[in-house]
Design a protein around this motif. Structure first.
Motif, PDB file in Angstrom:
ATOM      1  N   GLY A 156       1.070  -1.576  -0.138  1.00  0.00           N
ATOM      2  CA  GLY A 156      -0.178  -0.139  -0.101  1.00  0.00           C
ATOM      3  C   GLY A 156       0.845   1.379  -0.178  1.00  0.00           C
ATOM      4  N   LEU A 157       1.741   0.990  -0.588  1.00  0.00           N
ATOM      5  CA  LEU A 157       3.030   2.352  -0.867  1.00  0.00           C
ATOM      6  C   LEU A 157       3.468   3.197  -2.039  1.00  0.00           C
ATOM      7  CD1 LEU A 157       5.885   0.604   1.924  1.00  0.00           C
ATOM      8  CD2 LEU A 157       3.418   2.486   1.693  1.00  0.00           C
ATOM      9  N   VAL A 158       4.046   3.759  -2.432  1.00  0.00           N
ATOM     10  CA  VAL A 158       4.350   4.486  -3.806  1.00  0.00           C
ATOM     11  C   VAL A 158       5.902   3.862  -3.638  1.00  0.00           C
ATOM     12  CG1 VAL A 158       1.980   5.534  -3.519  1.00  0.00           C
ATOM     13  CG2 VAL A 158       3.744   7.069  -2.672  1.00  0.00           C
ATOM     14  N   LYS A 159       6.904   4.380  -4.458  1.00  0.00           N
ATOM     15  CA  LYS A 159       7.373   4.795  -4.128  1.00  0.00           C
ATOM     16  C   LYS A 159       8.900   5.382  -3.494  1.00  0.00           C
ATOM     17  CE  LYS A 159       7.475   4.219  -8.730  1.00  0.00           C
ATOM     18  NZ  LYS A 159       7.924   4.628 -10.260  1.00  0.00           N
ATOM     19  N   GLU A 160       7.585   6.704  -3.906  1.00  0.00           N
ATOM     20  CA  GLU A 160       7.964   8.159  -3.178  1.00  0.00           C
ATOM     21  C   GLU A 160       8.708   7.987  -1.706  1.00  0.00           C
ATOM     22  OE1 GLU A 160       7.334   8.969  -6.766  1.00  0.00           O
ATOM     23  OE2 GLU A 160       6.089   8.395  -5.589  1.00  0.00           O
ATOM     24  N   GLN A 161       7.684   6.517  -1.470  1.00  0.00           N
ATOM     25  CA  GLN A 161       7.513   6.725   0.067  1.00  0.00           C
ATOM     26  C   GLN A 161       8.977   5.345   0.912  1.00  0.00           C
ATOM     27  OE1 GLN A 161       3.741   5.734   0.245  1.00  0.00           O
ATOM     28  NE2 GLN A 161       3.591   6.193   2.428  1.00  0.00           N
ATOM     29  N   ILE A 162       9.982   4.511  -0.263  1.00  0.00           N
ATOM     30  CA  ILE A 162      10.570   4.134   0.243  1.00  0.00           C
ATOM     31  C   ILE A 162      12.548   4.856   0.131  1.00  0.00           C
ATOM     32  CG2 ILE A 162      11.631   2.135  -0.787  1.00  0.00           C
ATOM     33  CD1 ILE A 162       9.453   1.380  -0.323  1.00  0.00           C
ATOM     34  N   GLU A 163      12.886   4.650   1.064  1.00  0.00           N
ATOM     35  CA  GLU A 163      13.342   5.275   1.963  1.00  0.00           C
ATOM     36  C   GLU A 163      14.694   4.742   0.869  1.00  0.00           C
ATOM     37  OE1 GLU A 163      17.030   6.875   5.890  1.00  0.00           O
ATOM     38  OE2 GLU A 163      14.955   5.827   6.338  1.00  0.00           O
ATOM     39  N   PHE A 164      15.017   3.929   1.320  1.00  0.00           N
ATOM     40  CA  PHE A 164      15.887   3.347  -0.024  1.00  0.00           C
ATOM     41  C   PHE A 164      15.752   1.468  -0.663  1.00  0.00           C
ATOM     42  CE2 PHE A 164      20.462   1.912  -1.066  1.00  0.00           C
ATOM     43  CZ  PHE A 164      21.232   3.171  -0.833  1.00  0.00           C
ATOM     44  N   ALA A 165      16.570   1.440  -1.633  1.00  0.00           N
ATOM     45  CA  ALA A 165      15.947   0.305  -2.265  1.00  0.00           C
ATOM     46  C   ALA A 165      17.339  -0.429  -2.975  1.00  0.00           C
ATOM     47  CB  ALA A 165      15.111   1.452  -4.132  1.00  0.00           C
ATOM     48  N   MET A 166      17.570  -1.628  -2.345  1.00  0.00           N
ATOM     49  CA  MET A 166      18.531  -2.099  -2.820  1.00  0.00           C
ATOM     50  C   MET A 166      17.842  -3.470  -3.610  1.00  0.00           C
ATOM     51  SD  MET A 166      21.764  -2.477  -2.826  1.00  0.00           S
ATOM     52  CE  MET A 166      22.288  -1.283  -1.811  1.00  0.00           C
ATOM     53  N   PHE A 167      19.287  -3.906  -4.823  1.00  0.00           N
ATOM     54  CA  PHE A 167      19.155  -4.016  -6.028  1.00  0.00           C
ATOM     55  C   PHE A 167      20.122  -4.996  -5.897  1.00  0.00           C
ATOM     56  CE2 PHE A 167      16.125  -0.771  -7.738  1.00  0.00           C
ATOM     57  CZ  PHE A 167      15.017  -0.931  -8.073  1.00  0.00           C
ATOM     58  N   GLY A 168      19.972  -6.791  -5.442  1.00  0.00           N
ATOM     59  CA  GLY A 168      20.881  -7.375  -5.517  1.00  0.00           C
ATOM     60  C   GLY A 168      20.845  -8.588  -6.663  1.00  0.00           C
ATOM     61  N   LEU A 169      21.631  -8.329  -7.807  1.00  0.00           N
ATOM     62  CA  LEU A 169      21.207  -9.090  -8.897  1.00  0.00           C
ATOM     63  C   LEU A 169      22.105  -9.548  -9.801  1.00  0.00           C
ATOM     64  CD1 LEU A 169      20.080  -5.911 -10.814  1.00  0.00           C
ATOM     65  CD2 LEU A 169      18.588  -7.539  -9.714  1.00  0.00           C
ATOM     66  N   ALA A 170      21.688 -11.143  -9.684  1.00  0.00           N
ATOM     67  CA  ALA A 170      22.653 -12.282 -11.075  1.00  0.00           C
ATOM     68  C   ALA A 170      23.207 -10.928 -12.174  1.00  0.00           C
ATOM     69  CB  ALA A 170      21.940 -13.242 -11.346  1.00  0.00           C
ATOM     70  N   GLY A 171      24.445 -11.451 -12.712  1.00  0.00           N
ATOM     71  CA  GLY A 171      25.160 -10.398 -13.830  1.00  0.00           C
ATOM     72  C   GLY A 171      25.494  -9.638 -13.242  1.00  0.00           C
ATOM     73  N   ALA A 172      25.311  -8.894 -12.036  1.00  0.00           N
ATOM     74  CA  ALA A 172      25.938  -7.852 -11.766  1.00  0.00           C
ATOM     75  C   ALA A 172      27.042  -8.448 -11.544  1.00  0.00           C
ATOM     76  CB  ALA A 172      25.010  -7.062 -11.198  1.00  0.00           C
TER      77      ALA A 172
END
Length: 325
Positions: free
Chosen positions: A59-75
């Motif tokens: 029930g949130l929008v992206k502006e309410q996310i303080e930090f997003a961490m992407f752990g990605l295969a191939g990075a």
């Protein structure tokens, strides 16, 4: 209340979760392959879909996310990040970062700042960070570049071993009957010609038959032993190059081959090699989804101190058993 997004983009699935600052999972989303090396557009779509589903459930929008961490295969290399940076920037989170999926696997499996992780899922990889914060990756680029095994590689070993046994270049093996039953062929000859005639790819799920017959089949045990030894060798290389031989740290075991297969046939061979390299090392099979590591890193990057309660709640909400259910 602050909220954090953790994304684990792997070769077979992408899991995104939203957590509050106390470690409570308030949203999750699942999608397909998140590895851009398999397909850039496929990875973009999968990551976007998983993140959107997690936000929607929370029930949130992206502006309410303080930090997003992407752990990605191939990075793995700068060439990968040149593709991934603009891809993740398109998602328009207020603050975000990208790391390899090995990094979030390590963070999810240990409560120390240093440690080593070996991954054996779709492919294999190894990564470590020492007490000084120096990091090193060993492997992750496939058989042609020094790796052995993982789900895809083990499936090929199974398939070619059955072919070789049929031709007489290997001893008879219980893998033959298991593979024929799994793939639905009456004979190896029929299977051989059907795969050749139609250019079929060897399915990764054939790796599972190794564990099905290993108790009574030396050939299967030999393949699994080599997998363990190769992972142990990668880990010991990282330990040596990072100067961790005298340290006490966790070696985190990540990936379905290590966390869901029968540990008798792989893990002891990892342990024998690693304990020789670093006697103070403790092996730990990952009990939480790697996405938990992405959440923890997101919290830390935002300056939030991770309390014991956060670990406990993430363990409750993101245990492998819980996510599968």
């Amino acid at each position: 209340m602050n909220y954090y997004l953790g994304v684990d983009g792997g070769g077979s699935k992408t899991l995104a979760v939203v957590s509050d600052e106390q470690g409570r999972i308030v949203g999750r989303g699942m999608s397909g392959c998140g590895n851009h090396q398999v397909g850039v557009e496929l990875a973009r779509r999968s990551i976007r879909e998983a993140a959107a589903a997690a936000l929607s459930q929370a029930g949130l929008v992206k502006e309410q996310i303080e930090f997003a961490m992407f752990g990605l295969a191939g990075a793995d290399r700068e060439a990968d990040f040149r593709i991934l940076r603009p891809m993740m920037a398109e998602l328009e989170f207020p603050a975000h970062d990208i790391v390899c999926d090995t990094v979030i696997g390590l963070r999810a499996g240990t409560r120390q700042q240093d440690g080593v992780v070996v991954v054996c899922g779709s492919g294999t990889n190894c990564y470590g960070v020492n007490k000084q914060g120096e990091a090193l990756q060993c492997g992750g680029f496939g058989y042609n570049y020094g790796d052995f095994g993982g789900g895809g590689g083990l499936a090929i070993e199974v398939f070619r071993t059955v072919i070789r046994a049929w031709e007489g270049r290997e001893q008879p093996t219980l893998l033959t009957g298991a593979v024929l039953q799994t793939l639905g062929y009456p004979s190896v000859e029929r299977m051989f010609h059907d795969f050749l005639d139609h250019g079929k790819e060897i399915p990764r799920y054939l790796a599972k038959v190794l564990f099905q017959v290993a108790e009574h089949d030396e050939t299967a045990r030999r393949i699994l032993q080599r997998q363990g030894e190769e992972l142990g060798l990668a880990a010991s290389t990282v330990i040596h190059k990072l100067g961790m031989a005298q340290d006490s740290f966790d070696l985190v075991l990540v990936g379905s081959v290590l966390t869901r297969g029968d540990s008798r046939y792989v893990i002891p061979y990892i342990e024998n090699i690693v304990k020789t390299a670093a006697p103070g090392c403790s092996l730990r099979r990952l009990a939480m989804e790697p996405a938990a590591g992405a959440v923890l890193l997101a919290m830390e990057r935002a300056g939030h101190q991770v309390a014991e309660l956060v670990y406990e709640r993430l363990d409750d909400g993101l245990s492998v058993k819980e996510v599968e259910a």
